[in-house]
Design an enzyme around this catalytic site. Sequence first.
Site, PDB file in Angstrom:
ATOM      1  N   ASP A  16       0.864  -1.178   0.000  1.00 40.24           N
ATOM      2  CA  ASP A  16       0.000   0.000   0.000  1.00 40.24           C
ATOM      3  C   ASP A  16       0.900   1.228   0.000  1.00 40.24           C
ATOM      4  O   ASP A  16       1.725   1.392   0.901  1.00 40.24           O
ATOM      5  CB  ASP A  16      -0.896  -0.002   1.236  1.00 40.24           C
ATOM      6  CG  ASP A  16      -1.813   1.197   1.279  1.00 40.24           C
ATOM      7  OD1 ASP A  16      -2.793   1.210   0.521  1.00 40.24           O
ATOM      8  OD2 ASP A  16      -1.529   2.138   2.060  1.00 40.24           O
ATOM      9  N   ASN A  24      -2.477  12.719  -5.543  1.00 42.59           N
ATOM     10  CA  ASN A  24      -3.483  13.047  -6.552  1.00 42.59           C
ATOM     11  C   ASN A  24      -4.162  14.368  -6.244  1.00 42.59           C
ATOM     12  O   ASN A  24      -4.396  15.183  -7.147  1.00 42.59           O
ATOM     13  CB  ASN A  24      -4.540  11.940  -6.641  1.00 42.59           C
ATOM     14  CG  ASN A  24      -4.100  10.789  -7.511  1.00 42.59           C
ATOM     15  OD1 ASN A  24      -3.278  10.941  -8.396  1.00 42.59           O
ATOM     16  ND2 ASN A  24      -4.660   9.627  -7.251  1.00 42.59           N
ATOM     17  N   HIS A  29      -3.943  14.132 -10.965  1.00 41.67           N
ATOM     18  CA  HIS A  29      -3.934  12.718 -11.349  1.00 41.67           C
ATOM     19  C   HIS A  29      -2.830  12.383 -12.350  1.00 41.67           C
ATOM     20  O   HIS A  29      -2.350  11.245 -12.372  1.00 41.67           O
ATOM     21  CB  HIS A  29      -5.301  12.307 -11.887  1.00 41.67           C
ATOM     22  CG  HIS A  29      -6.343  12.264 -10.815  1.00 41.67           C
ATOM     23  ND1 HIS A  29      -6.557  11.146 -10.046  1.00 41.67           N
ATOM     24  CD2 HIS A  29      -7.203  13.207 -10.357  1.00 41.67           C
ATOM     25  CE1 HIS A  29      -7.511  11.394  -9.161  1.00 41.67           C
ATOM     26  NE2 HIS A  29      -7.921  12.640  -9.339  1.00 41.67           N
ATOM     27  N   ASP A  33      -0.466   9.364 -11.727  1.00 38.59           N
ATOM     28  CA  ASP A  33      -0.210   8.314 -12.716  1.00 38.59           C
ATOM     29  C   ASP A  33       1.286   8.109 -12.929  1.00 38.59           C
ATOM     30  O   ASP A  33       1.755   6.974 -13.057  1.00 38.59           O
ATOM     31  CB  ASP A  33      -0.882   8.654 -14.049  1.00 38.59           C
ATOM     32  CG  ASP A  33      -2.396   8.559 -14.001  1.00 38.59           C
ATOM     33  OD1 ASP A  33      -2.936   8.009 -13.018  1.00 38.59           O
ATOM     34  OD2 ASP A  33      -3.039   9.040 -14.949  1.00 38.59           O
ATOM     35  N   ASP A  59      -4.064   2.393  -4.835  1.00 36.70           N
ATOM     36  CA  ASP A  59      -2.676   2.548  -4.410  1.00 36.70           C
ATOM     37  C   ASP A  59      -2.121   1.256  -3.824  1.00 36.70           C
ATOM     38  O   ASP A  59      -1.175   1.264  -3.056  1.00 36.70           O
ATOM     39  CB  ASP A  59      -2.539   3.679  -3.401  1.00 36.70           C
ATOM     40  CG  ASP A  59      -3.315   3.442  -2.117  1.00 36.70           C
ATOM     41  OD1 ASP A  59      -4.127   2.495  -2.056  1.00 36.70           O
ATOM     42  OD2 ASP A  59      -3.118   4.204  -1.151  1.00 36.70           O
TER      43      ASP A  59
END
Length: 135
Positions: A16, A24, A29, A33, A59
């Site tokens: 995680d 984000n 985003h 990414d 994530d």
Amino acid sequence: MILKKNTNPFAIFFIDLNDFKKINDVYGHDVGDQVLIQFADRVRSAIGHDDLAARFAGDEFVIVINDVNNKGDLEAVLSRVKQTLSEPLNSSDVFTDSFGGAIGVANYPEDGSTIDQLLVVADNNMYANKAEIKK
């Protein structure tokens, strides 16, 4: 899915990424990414050719390390994967800090005889690791 009894020992890493939502939210985003792509590239270079890495959810990643016949080899792979979490990002001009994450491990057959059981153990171990990191 119940695994065949003659399946070679393997390990599952459940990862995680820390504060990914914040990345984000703050940087957008597109940067998020880039973080995911860079992490995936790093993981690919840290594991063997016969191993598997996949994005599990937003994530979260799952890595399957095949043919784990000795703990030393497994520890070496785990160490390389942990290193991928501590290195600074260089895929964006906006976000260059290091990122981190928690890792949980489950071993077949010791920790379960089904994929679901192994994922639960790895997930629980990941949350225990996350709690330990926060101390």
